[in-house]
Design a protein around this motif. Structure first.
Motif, mmCIF file in Angstrom:
data_model
loop_
_atom_site.group_PDB
_atom_site.id
_atom_site.type_symbol
_atom_site.label_atom_id
_atom_site.label_comp_id
_atom_site.label_asym_id
_atom_site.label_seq_id
_atom_site.Cartn_x
_atom_site.Cartn_y
_atom_site.Cartn_z
ATOM 1 N N TYR A 122 74.019 53.061 38.874
ATOM 2 C CA TYR A 122 73.915 52.765 37.451
ATOM 3 C C TYR A 122 73.247 51.400 37.297
ATOM 4 C CZ TYR A 122 78.042 49.783 38.232
ATOM 5 O OH TYR A 122 78.912 48.829 38.699
ATOM 6 N N THR A 123 72.908 51.082 36.085
ATOM 7 C CA THR A 123 72.236 49.808 35.814
ATOM 8 C C THR A 123 73.071 48.965 34.852
ATOM 9 O OG1 THR A 123 70.980 50.688 33.941
ATOM 10 C CG2 THR A 123 69.960 50.839 36.139
ATOM 11 N N GLN A 124 72.839 47.678 34.917
ATOM 12 C CA GLN A 124 73.492 46.737 34.012
ATOM 13 C C GLN A 124 72.614 45.507 33.862
ATOM 14 O OE1 GLN A 124 77.217 45.696 35.984
ATOM 15 N NE2 GLN A 124 76.264 43.985 37.056
ATOM 16 N N PRO A 125 72.748 44.781 32.763
ATOM 17 C CA PRO A 125 71.939 43.576 32.570
ATOM 18 C C PRO A 125 72.224 42.538 33.669
ATOM 19 C CG PRO A 125 72.935 44.261 30.507
ATOM 20 C CD PRO A 125 73.579 45.090 31.580
ATOM 21 N N PHE A 126 71.203 41.784 34.013
ATOM 22 C CA PHE A 126 71.373 40.716 34.993
ATOM 23 C C PHE A 126 72.243 39.611 34.415
ATOM 24 C CE2 PHE A 126 67.589 42.619 36.870
ATOM 25 C CZ PHE A 126 67.865 42.513 38.231
ATOM 26 N N LYS A 127 72.923 38.892 35.323
ATOM 27 C CA LYS A 127 73.751 37.755 34.941
ATOM 28 C C LYS A 127 73.162 36.484 35.534
ATOM 29 C CE LYS A 127 77.991 40.569 35.072
ATOM 30 N NZ LYS A 127 79.311 40.757 35.732
#
Length: 841
Positions: free
Chosen positions: A261-266
């Motif tokens: 899955y994908t998620q915004p970078f931190k």
């Protein structure tokens, strides 16, 4: 003559063709630039100034030496049988494998080069590569054709025809960045983008822009960001040679055991920095720990380092934003300490932070051994020593004061044998040298005041405190030497170094000044020749044999030489004005070289280079140096002066005249990579030292000389100049130097390389006590005194060092009469042979 008699196509099979030349025509215009020709899979055989040496060597070799040997055995009846009886069948077969029979051909094939035969498939691949070359530069509609044209003698040339059409121009750049924080960062740097509207499409711009964005993000907290998250979509359909670019930056991809899955970078911050080290002298497993300015320090056993010594090299600090450049700086600084092995730095997500945006930094430092012992023994030979045995012993002590300091202690000695007539001791080992050195290195600026605002720790500063003593016996004037140096070094930016010697003190004492005329024989011979012209006026006791015929008398050293000089100076002996001036010059040089020297200088050296690594053949190095001497001693002398002056009226410190001068140098080196093993290298040097105040000349050890293996190679060291004087002295030196050297380097075969070179330059006196126009620089007219040496050389590359042999020929010698300067000594009998280690520049 023998090599030229061998045909280039001797080993070219029937029906095949030797590649004579590649021709590339782009839009009707012939092109010969290296970047284009490097795209081709087949290149003609290598040549040296048009001569195919390696191909000729290959052609000399027998194609099948073993079969030729067997055919030779059977060519005459009973030859094989006779050899079998004389040797044995086994030895007969071994004879066929020997160097004399088969080894020569194997060697020639190895160092030679097989003929390059035109291969249609490779020609086609070369055409496709040319197509790709122009496509990457925005010529999307390029067409490439080729033809193979045979010429006489089994040779052929390949012609490539390239039609590029118009290049595509970037018309728009739109961005699609899924992570908001990265989009915000990009907006801050988009003005620096390498992809700009109106600029021709270049694939290299897109690659470098990807690297630039990645570096920008990772230096501002995007710890998990990588280049593969950046992609481009380029639309060129029906745009009229315009390219519309979409820059796409995806979210972070997370992979688990059974899903993705994908998620915004931190953006991450550093919550903890843990430094782990070991105590090599303590086998205990107990952990010693401490905290210093937010850093956690752990040691297996008692901590042997002051906490500041471990935290100073670390640029990753608690509370700071993650930045890749800080890790790189830490690697460089720790490695530069020479106290630890290459460090290991890793980052772990801090599980105690609910936001998941914190990193724990773990730095592992493996200490090197505290003591390192060094010993060496060398056999030496020089123009002074027929044979010498040189040895040294030393020890390095790391972390001396628990602050990562390094103390280097060494002693050295040399015993040698010399047949020099100036050495009266006729025993076999009649030369002795010995000395000791101590060097203490601090990994910081060692100074009473804080200097971090001027030289921050990012510049990796260090301080070197050095002391050395040495003594010579039966060498020249038998010198004693003491040196003391306080030096600061730092790196303002990558490939730039700065060095400041705040104090560089040297004291030289000549133990045996009465040996001068034994050592400097040319000065003695000139003085003796003049004395013989006035033998009837000279005290007979000045000569070793007063009954010798006129013209062959020998002045006694020191009684005769000094007595003759004093009598001329006091007008007790009347000589011509020319001879009086020559005698005065000889004596001035003698007094200068036998005097003890005290030099206290401060110098600053700045060096910049574009060289990336040892294999980089296209770079430049620029070095400039400014030095002043005597100012501190002049101040001390003025404060403590009690009328103590030398016989010449100059001020003294501890009964020794101190030198006072200012000196500047410019040194420029440039290398051009000509491809296929060829390099054009050049060096230009300009140096000037001006005496003032307490000095009217430059100390011998700080003056310039010309000639030698790293200078003008057609002259031996110290034998050129000054000016057009002709190198009359044994050791010719001056205070102004101008040189330029260039050489073409090329591969001959294997590890053996060749070079042809030209060296131009000379030394002169200027702004000092010398006023003879033959020795001095008098403006542009003195440029006719520039000496030119040319020659060739060989270099064998052992990978870790290069052994060099150069033959220099005097092409233009300014020391000869005007009409005899060009090519009068251009022969092997007058050549100068130079042996050196590594390249001269």
């Amino acid at each position: 003559m023998f090599l030229y008699s061998c045909s280039l196509v001797k080993r070219v099979p029937d029906g095949e063709h030797l590649l004579e030349e590649n021709k590339i025509v782009v839009n009707g215009e012939p092109k010969k630039n290296e970047e284009l020709t490097d795209q081709l899979y087949q290149q003609p055989n290598t040549s040296i100034l048009g001569y195919h040496l390696r191909l000729h060597l290959y052609n000399i070799a027998k194609p099948d030496a073993d079969s030729s040997y067997q055919a030779w055995l059977e060519r005459k009846p009973n030859r094989h049988e006779r050899l079998r009886k004389l040797l044995s069948e086994k030895q007969v077969q071994r004879l066929g494998q020997s160097f004399a029979v088969a080894g020569v051909s194997s060697f020639l094939k190895k160092v030679g080069e097989a003929p390059v035969l035109v291969d249609h498939n490779r020609v086609k691949k070369s055409a496709n590569r040319l197509l790709s070359y122009y496509y990457k530069r925005g010529y999307f509609r390029t067409k490439v054709g080729f033809s193979i044209d045979t010429i006489s003698g089994k040779k052929a040339e390949v012609n490539y025809t390239v039609t590029t059409g118009k290049p595509y121009i970037v018309d728009s750049l739109d961005t699609y960045i899924e992570t908001p924080v990265l989009d915000s960062l990009y907006q801050q740097t988009k003005k620096e983008s390498l992809i700009k509207k109106g600029k021709q499409y270049l694939e290299s711009d897109f690659i470098e822009e990807r690297e630039r964005i990645t570096s920008y993000f990772r230096n501002r907290g995007a710890y998990k960001f990588q280049q593969n998250y950046i992609s481009y979509v380029i639309d060129t359909v029906n745009t009229g040679h315009k390219a519309n670019v979409d820059l796409i930056i995806d979210n972070e991809t997370i992979r688990t055991e059974d899903s993705t899955y994908t998620q915004p970078f931190k953006l991450y911050k550093i919550s903890q920095v843990n430094i782990y080290t070991k105590n090599l002298g303590d086998e205990s497993q107990a952990i010693d720990s401490t905290t210093y300015k937010g850093f956690n320090i752990f040691s297996s056993g008692k901590l042997n380092y002051r906490p500041k010594a471990l935290t100073d090299p670390v640029f990753i600090t608690p509370g700071s934003t993650f930045a890749e450049f800080r890790r790189v700086l830490t690697y460089r600084y720790v490695n530069n300490l020479r106290v630890f092995n290459y460090p290991n730095i890793n980052f772990v997500v801090d599980s105690t932070d609910a936001s998941g945006t914190s990193l724990i930094t773990n730095i592992y430092l493996a200490p090197r051994d505290k003591f390192k012992y060094l010993a060496s023994v060398d056999l030496t030979h020089s123009n002074i020593q027929d044979m010498g045995i040189q040895g040294s012993m030393g020890v390095s002590i790391r972390n001396l004061f628990r602050g990562a300091e390094i103390l280097d202690l060494s002693i050295r000695g040399n015993i040698g044998s010399s047949s020099d007539p100036a050495i009266k001791d006729r025993s076999f080992f009649n030369i002795l040298e010995y000395g000791a050195d101590a060097k203490l290195n601090f990994p910081r600026i060692f100074f009473p005041l804080k200097t971090e605002r001027i030289i921050p720790k990012e510049m990796i500063p260090s301080t070197l405190l050095s002391f050395g003593i040495s003594r010579q016996k039966n060498i020249g004037l038998d010198k004693e030497n003491f040196t003391g140096i306080l030096s600061y070094n730092w790196t303002p930016k990558r490939n730039v170094t700065a060095k400041l010697d705040l104090f560089n003190i040297q004291y030289i004492r000549n133990v045996n000044p009465t040996n001068y005329f034994n050592v400097y024989r040319s000065s003695y011979d000139r003085l003796n020749d003049i004395a013989n012209d006035y033998a009837d006026q000279i005290d007979p006791n000045y000569f070793l044999d007063s009954d010798a015929p006129a013209g062959s008398k020998q002045l006694a050293i020191e009684e005769g030489t000094n007595g003759f000089i004093e009598d001329v100076d006091n007008n007790n002996i009347v000589v011509s004005s020319v001879d009086k001036q020559n005698i005065r010059s000889i004596n001035e040089r003698r007094e200068r070289l036998i005097e003890n020297n005290l030099i206290s200088s401060t110098n600053f050296t700045y060096t910049t280079s574009t060289r990336d690594n040892l294999t980089d053949n296209s770079f430049f190095i620029f070095k400039t140096k400014l030095e002043t001497a005597g100012n501190t001693l002049s101040l001390i002398s003025s404060l403590t002066d009690k009328g103590q002056r030398s016989d010449s009226g100059n001020k003294t410190i501890l009964d020794v005249e101190y030198a006072q001068y200012v000196k500047g140098e410019l040194d420029f080196i440039k290398h051009f990579d000509l491809r296929r093993g060829k390099v054009l290298a050049m060096r230009a040097f300009l140096g000037l030292a001006v005496p003032y105040g307490n000095s009217n000349s430059i100390p011998f050890t700080r003056s310039y000389f010309a000639g030698g293996s790293n200078d003008n190679r057609a002259w031996q060291s110290y034998s050129l100049g000054p000016g057009r004087s002709g190198g009359l002295n044994d050791f010719n030196e001056a205070n102004f130097k101008m040189t330029y050297s260039t050489e073409l380097r090329f591969n001959l075969f294997g590890q053996l390389n060749g070079a042809i070179f030209g060296d131009v330059g000379n030394i002169w006196n200027i702004f000092d006590s010398q006023d003879d126009p033959a020795y001095t620089f008098n403006g542009f007219s003195s440029l006719r005194d520039l000496a030119l040496g040319t020659g060739f050389g060989f270099r064998y590359d052992f990978n870790f060092f290069v052994v060099r042999l150069d033959l220099g020929f005097k092409t233009y010698n300014p020391g000869r009469p005007v009409n005899e300067r060009w090519f009068k000594e251009y022969n092997f009998s007058k050549a100068v042979y130079n042996v050196g280690i590594n390249y001269p520049f």
